[in-house]
Design an enzyme around this catalytic site. Structure first.
Site, PDB file in Angstrom:
ATOM      1  N   HIS A  46       9.466  -0.044   8.625  1.00  0.00           N
ATOM      2  CA  HIS A  46       8.671  -1.256   8.855  1.00  0.00           C
ATOM      3  C   HIS A  46       8.775  -2.272   7.714  1.00  0.00           C
ATOM      4  O   HIS A  46       9.233  -3.391   7.898  1.00  0.00           O
ATOM      5  CB  HIS A  46       7.189  -0.885   8.997  1.00  0.00           C
ATOM      6  CG  HIS A  46       6.882   0.023  10.147  1.00  0.00           C
ATOM      7  ND1 HIS A  46       6.948  -0.364  11.464  1.00  0.00           N
ATOM      8  CD2 HIS A  46       6.464   1.321  10.172  1.00  0.00           C
ATOM      9  CE1 HIS A  46       6.585   0.645  12.245  1.00  0.00           C
ATOM     10  NE2 HIS A  46       6.293   1.665  11.491  1.00  0.00           N
ATOM     11  N   ASP A  63       0.852  -1.206   0.000  1.00  0.00           N
ATOM     12  CA  ASP A  63       0.000   0.000   0.000  1.00  0.00           C
ATOM     13  C   ASP A  63       0.882   1.249   0.000  1.00  0.00           C
ATOM     14  O   ASP A  63       0.864   2.050   0.931  1.00  0.00           O
ATOM     15  CB  ASP A  63      -0.946   0.008   1.211  1.00  0.00           C
ATOM     16  CG  ASP A  63      -0.199  -0.069   2.546  1.00  0.00           C
ATOM     17  OD1 ASP A  63      -0.737   0.456   3.556  1.00  0.00           O
ATOM     18  OD2 ASP A  63       0.928  -0.603   2.593  1.00  0.00           O
TER      19      ASP A  63
HETATM   20  O1  RIB Z   1       2.247  -0.324  10.950  1.00  0.00           O
HETATM   21  C1  RIB Z   1       3.143  -0.112   9.882  1.00  0.00           C
HETATM   22  C2  RIB Z   1       2.559  -0.599   8.600  1.00  0.00           C
HETATM   23  O2  RIB Z   1       1.400   0.156   8.255  1.00  0.00           O
HETATM   24  C3  RIB Z   1       3.517  -0.415   7.412  1.00  0.00           C
HETATM   25  O3  RIB Z   1       3.268  -1.411   6.461  1.00  0.00           O
HETATM   26  C4  RIB Z   1       3.124   0.912   6.855  1.00  0.00           C
HETATM   27  O4  RIB Z   1       3.458   1.029   5.470  1.00  0.00           O
HETATM   28  C5  RIB Z   1       1.633   0.872   7.040  1.00  0.00           C
HETATM   29  O5  RIB Z   1       1.098   0.136   5.951  1.00  0.00           O
HETATM   30 CA    CA Z   2       2.774  -0.792   4.124  1.00  0.00          CA
END
Ligand code: RIB
Ligand code: CA
Length: 331
Positions: free
Chosen positions: A253, A16
């Site tokens: 992340h 996303d």
């Molecule tokens: O909590 C972090 C996640 O949520 C990551 O994948 C960030 O891109 C959002 O999608």
């Molecule tokens: Ca993400």
């Protein structure tokens, strides 16, 4: 970095984009052991249309317009959709880019779920799916093809939290919270699943200065774009966490999902059934069964997933830098 004698990881990236998603995409393109077969998109950090546009754009910028992109889930399976977090990733998902270059690549006409199923059927046991957003595409793919847990080589997802507090609520991580029903179906399906959650992604802080250094090294629009996006994204995290502000950094992340794929030795794990709270105050909580005792309450007998609990943070940061500094961008 793992040896290149191993067969490359054939990967479908479910995303996303999203700034840390963009970091992860470029890590995957740069890493010699990853063969990126396709990018499937979903709502989450942005609308699914913006996610698809960003995936096409980021690939074109890096000279990889050859990689197929599909449009996927536009909303959660059951709960109502929330507005995308423009304050974290920008309204456009890439830090509100001041301008964008023209790009000619267009979407593959299939849905993200159908693309995942088609590829898994065509290459049984070979493909690893790396989801880093809400899990609707994988849940829908499972509905189309119930044998998917046997057809995919593995699922390595960024999402969830076992002991670490959540980032959307005290117990919920954003990807799981955004579609808890889809996530619970995925965790109960029996995929060979590794969960890369906040327990490890909150241990790895990436300085904006690293992306400035990489942009200066490459002198290429793709890395200048990534640096711009990360600078915006870090503003959110620096405002939230003083220890992150100290080094003007952010959490990468989604990159850690690919690090866990290429260099699993950098992590420590716990295994057990994972269930997801789908409603109420705890909605989006990933609950790992950490003991093998028999419980009076049913519902915990499901397949085991593997959750990342510890990471060698400095080695992870070094690997991300080494990988992205390689000569990987195609003209
Ligand atoms: O909590 C972090 C996640 O949520 C990551 O994948 C960030 O891109 C959002 O999608
Ligand atoms: Ca993400």
């Amino acid at each position: 970095m793992s040896t290149t004698t191993q067969r490359p990881h054939a990967v479908i990236y479910d995303t996303d984009p999203g700034v840390d998603d963009a970091m992860a995409l470029y890590y995957a393109l740069a890493h010699p052991d990853i063969e990126l077969l396709g990018v499937t998109t979903t709502f989450g950090n942005v609308t699914v249309d913006q996610a698809a546009t960003n995936a096409l754009y980021l690939l074109a910028l890096a000279g990889r317009a050859d990689i197929p992109v599909t449009r996927g889930a536009a909303a959660p399976l059951v709960k109502h959709a929330e507005a995308p977090p423009a304050h974290i990733h920008g309204a456009d998902g890439l830090g509100n880019l001041p301008q964008r270059q023209r790009f000619d690549n267009r979407l593959d006409p299939r849905s993200s779920a159908q693309f995942i199923v088609d590829m898994a059927r065509a290459r049984p046991g070979e493909i690893t799916l790396v989801p880093v957003g809400p899990l609707g595409n994988l849940a829908l793919a499972l509905e189309i093809e119930p044998r998917l847990p046997q057809l995919l080589r593995a699922v390595v997802l960024m999402g969830g939290a076992v002991l670490e507090p959540g980032n959307v609520s005290p117990v919920a991580e954003a990807n799981i919270w955004n579609d808890p029903h889809a996530a619970d179906r995925v965790f109960c399906a029996g995929f060979p699943l590794t969960m890369v959650g906040l327990d490890v992604t909150h241990q790895v802080i990436l300085p904006v200065a690293l992306f400035a250094e990489m942009a200066a090294h490459h002198q290429h629009p793709a890395m200048h774009t990534l640096h711009h996006a990360v600078d915006f994204y870090a503003g959110f995290y620096s405002g939230l966490y003083p220890h992150v502000a100290q080094i003007h950094g952010c959490f990468g992340h989604d990159v850690l999902a690919f690090v866990a794929l290429t260099d699993p030795q950098l992590f420590e794990y716990e295994s057990g059934a994972v269930r997801v709270a789908v409603d109420g105050l705890a909605q989006g909580q990933t609950m790992l069964r950490r003991k093998t005792i028999s419980y009076p309450q049913s519902g915990w007998e499901g397949p085991a997933s593997r959750a990342c609990m510890q990471v060698q943070a400095q080695a992870c940061k070094d690997l991300i830098k080494t990988t992205l500094m390689r000569d990987w961008i195609r003209p």
